[in-house]
Design an enzyme around this catalytic site. Sequence first.
Site, mmCIF file in Angstrom:
data_model
loop_
_atom_site.group_PDB
_atom_site.id
_atom_site.type_symbol
_atom_site.label_atom_id
_atom_site.label_comp_id
_atom_site.label_asym_id
_atom_site.label_seq_id
_atom_site.Cartn_x
_atom_site.Cartn_y
_atom_site.Cartn_z
ATOM 1 N N LYS A 117 0.868 -1.181 0.000
ATOM 2 C CA LYS A 117 0.000 0.000 0.000
ATOM 3 C C LYS A 117 0.897 1.220 0.000
ATOM 4 O O LYS A 117 2.043 1.159 0.454
ATOM 5 C CB LYS A 117 -0.900 0.022 1.248
ATOM 6 C CG LYS A 117 -2.141 0.862 1.084
ATOM 7 C CD LYS A 117 -3.209 0.139 0.287
ATOM 8 C CE LYS A 117 -4.451 0.974 0.118
ATOM 9 N NZ LYS A 117 -5.539 0.183 -0.494
HETATM 10 P P1 NAD Z 1 -12.951 7.720 -3.038
HETATM 11 O O1 NAD Z 1 -11.961 8.743 -2.665
HETATM 12 O O2 NAD Z 1 -13.328 7.581 -4.475
HETATM 13 O O3 NAD Z 1 -14.306 7.931 -2.201
HETATM 14 C C1 NAD Z 1 -14.323 8.036 -0.798
HETATM 15 C C2 NAD Z 1 -15.721 8.454 -0.385
HETATM 16 O O4 NAD Z 1 -15.792 8.442 1.035
HETATM 17 C C3 NAD Z 1 -16.110 9.867 -0.828
HETATM 18 O O5 NAD Z 1 -17.458 9.890 -1.260
HETATM 19 C C4 NAD Z 1 -15.979 10.678 0.455
HETATM 20 O O6 NAD Z 1 -16.827 11.815 0.484
HETATM 21 C C5 NAD Z 1 -16.417 9.638 1.472
HETATM 22 N N1 NAD Z 1 -15.989 9.969 2.834
HETATM 23 C C6 NAD Z 1 -14.771 10.406 3.248
HETATM 24 N N2 NAD Z 1 -14.806 10.665 4.576
HETATM 25 C C7 NAD Z 1 -16.062 10.382 4.983
HETATM 26 C C8 NAD Z 1 -16.735 10.455 6.234
HETATM 27 N N3 NAD Z 1 -16.088 10.875 7.333
HETATM 28 N N4 NAD Z 1 -18.033 10.093 6.286
HETATM 29 C C9 NAD Z 1 -18.692 9.648 5.183
HETATM 30 N N5 NAD Z 1 -18.111 9.575 3.967
HETATM 31 C C10 NAD Z 1 -16.820 9.923 3.880
HETATM 32 O O7 NAD Z 1 -12.379 6.332 -2.467
HETATM 33 P P2 NAD Z 1 -12.694 4.862 -2.970
HETATM 34 O O8 NAD Z 1 -11.650 4.453 -3.940
HETATM 35 O O9 NAD Z 1 -14.131 4.737 -3.297
HETATM 36 O O10 NAD Z 1 -12.382 4.029 -1.628
HETATM 37 C C11 NAD Z 1 -13.327 3.925 -0.574
HETATM 38 C C12 NAD Z 1 -12.916 2.789 0.349
HETATM 39 O O11 NAD Z 1 -12.835 1.565 -0.407
HETATM 40 C C13 NAD Z 1 -11.547 2.950 1.008
HETATM 41 O O12 NAD Z 1 -11.590 2.357 2.291
HETATM 42 C C14 NAD Z 1 -10.636 2.160 0.095
HETATM 43 O O13 NAD Z 1 -9.462 1.719 0.738
HETATM 44 C C15 NAD Z 1 -11.546 0.995 -0.251
HETATM 45 N N6 NAD Z 1 -11.177 0.296 -1.482
HETATM 46 C C16 NAD Z 1 -11.088 0.959 -2.662
HETATM 47 C C17 NAD Z 1 -10.774 0.236 -3.815
HETATM 48 C C18 NAD Z 1 -10.722 0.889 -5.166
HETATM 49 O O14 NAD Z 1 -10.582 0.150 -6.168
HETATM 50 N N7 NAD Z 1 -10.873 2.189 -5.298
HETATM 51 C C19 NAD Z 1 -10.515 -1.133 -3.735
HETATM 52 C C20 NAD Z 1 -10.640 -1.780 -2.501
HETATM 53 C C21 NAD Z 1 -10.975 -1.049 -1.376
#
Ligand code: NAD
Length: 434
Positions: A125
């Site tokens: 990561k």
């Molecule tokens: P992103 O940046 O696209 O979206 C994050 C979202 O979370 C946004 O809508 C933001 O407004 C919201 N957010 C942030 N703080 C918040 C809070 N305090 N309360 C409510 N909402 C809040 O990120 P993403 O890529 O969608 O990732 C989201 C999660 O999924 C993370 O934990 C990430 O590690 C995990 N993840 C992502 C992927 C991927 O392919 N992008 C893969 C596996 C896991």
Amino acid sequence: MSGTPTDKSPRPANEAERTGRAEVSNYEIVSHWFDLAAGRLELADDVAAVMKSSYREVQVQIPVKLSDGKIHTFSGFRVQHNGARGPYKGGIRYHPEVDLDEVRALAALMTWKTAIVNVPFGGAKGGVNCPARDLEQSELEAITRSFMDKIEKVLGPTRDIPAPDVNTNAQVMAWMMDEYGKLHGHSPAIVTGKPIALEGSYGREAATGRGVVHMVRSAAEQVDLSLDDCRVAIQGFGNVGSWAARILAEQGCRVVAVQTAEGAIRSDNGLDVGALHQHHTEGGTLEDFEGEGERATDEDFLSTDCEVFIPAALGGMIHKHNADLLTCRMVVEGANSPTTPDADEILAGNDVFVVPDVIANAGGVVVSYFEWVQNLQHFRWDEDAVNHELKTIMKRAYKTVSERAASEEVTLRVAAYEVGVERVVEASRMRGYI
Ligand code: NAD
């Protein structure tokens, strides 16, 4: 705005009430589940110590002149946790709270996740502690290029392959690939999650959300829940949350609540998540969204009447102070480490079925694997082929984990960690590492 990195920055006990996140760190969450699996698998202490610690941890300084004319010094991290099963693989996160402790935890989670879904990668990561959402594109580009320049020596298409995570996207991956290419020649397989125009894979952008939907369907079958008009609440409306929301709505579910960092919105009739997504991509906020839906407090959002709750924001969002508010039949973890161990117990006590992060959000790394394979072969699959293979792998992983959970009478999370840790230990033994 300059970031000050700290190795371990314990959150104040009252932070749960203030920010909605737990005082338990991501590292403590991941360690808790690893220790449990190691104990159940009767791993010797010395072997468990190797499995738990990182292979390599890199921290770099990223000084960048921002539009205020000042140099801001951010910290960048890349942690390679375990590479016994293949090249290190894991996303890059841009967030002011990123620190070594968090990146270390997320890297270990990737090791177990790639093993559970059985793709030939290890776990890594990365992250930069920058306030990405307040920065201009040119500033993000400067940070990204500088970060790549400083970590490129430990990366490589057969060594370590980054991908997008919170606040990073296909554009950031394009800059990373371009910067790496200046030093090593054109190398599309150096990152995944690239734009389609730059040898990205069809279906990658939607993959994590689509994988979450496969897990919702598998779990619904297991707990005998009909998904017709089923009510879903989604925390986080970025890549993972918005894709999961749109695909579930297409498949006949009713998305009744959405929360972002700005607040929450609810509608018992169902939100128009397509319109909400469009509004978001055009720079709109929840506040000025004109479609159906009323503003809700964080507490109202969590207690929304629904059958499925999908955390898809940050770690530690469901904790002992708020887990009792959830009314759903199941939680499918789109985010990494969204549930603290205390909250997990509360949910179990309330008969809430949990599909854990290590399997629920693995769709992204599965299609990253497909993208890497396509880049190495210089051949592109069509989207149907990608989605078909994704479904096969996700369903197979769910079957493996749920059968183990049933035979050992444990939760899916405990079973998943056991499967993951066991496979990494076996690969390490075969290589002669342990
Ligand atoms: P992103 O940046 O696209 O979206 C994050 C979202 O979370 C946004 O809508 C933001 O407004 C919201 N957010 C942030 N703080 C918040 C809070 N305090 N309360 C409510 N909402 C809040 O990120 P993403 O890529 O969608 O990732 C989201 C999660 O999924 C993370 O934990 C990430 O590690 C995990 N993840 C992502 C992927 C991927 O392919 N992008 C893969 C596996 C896991």
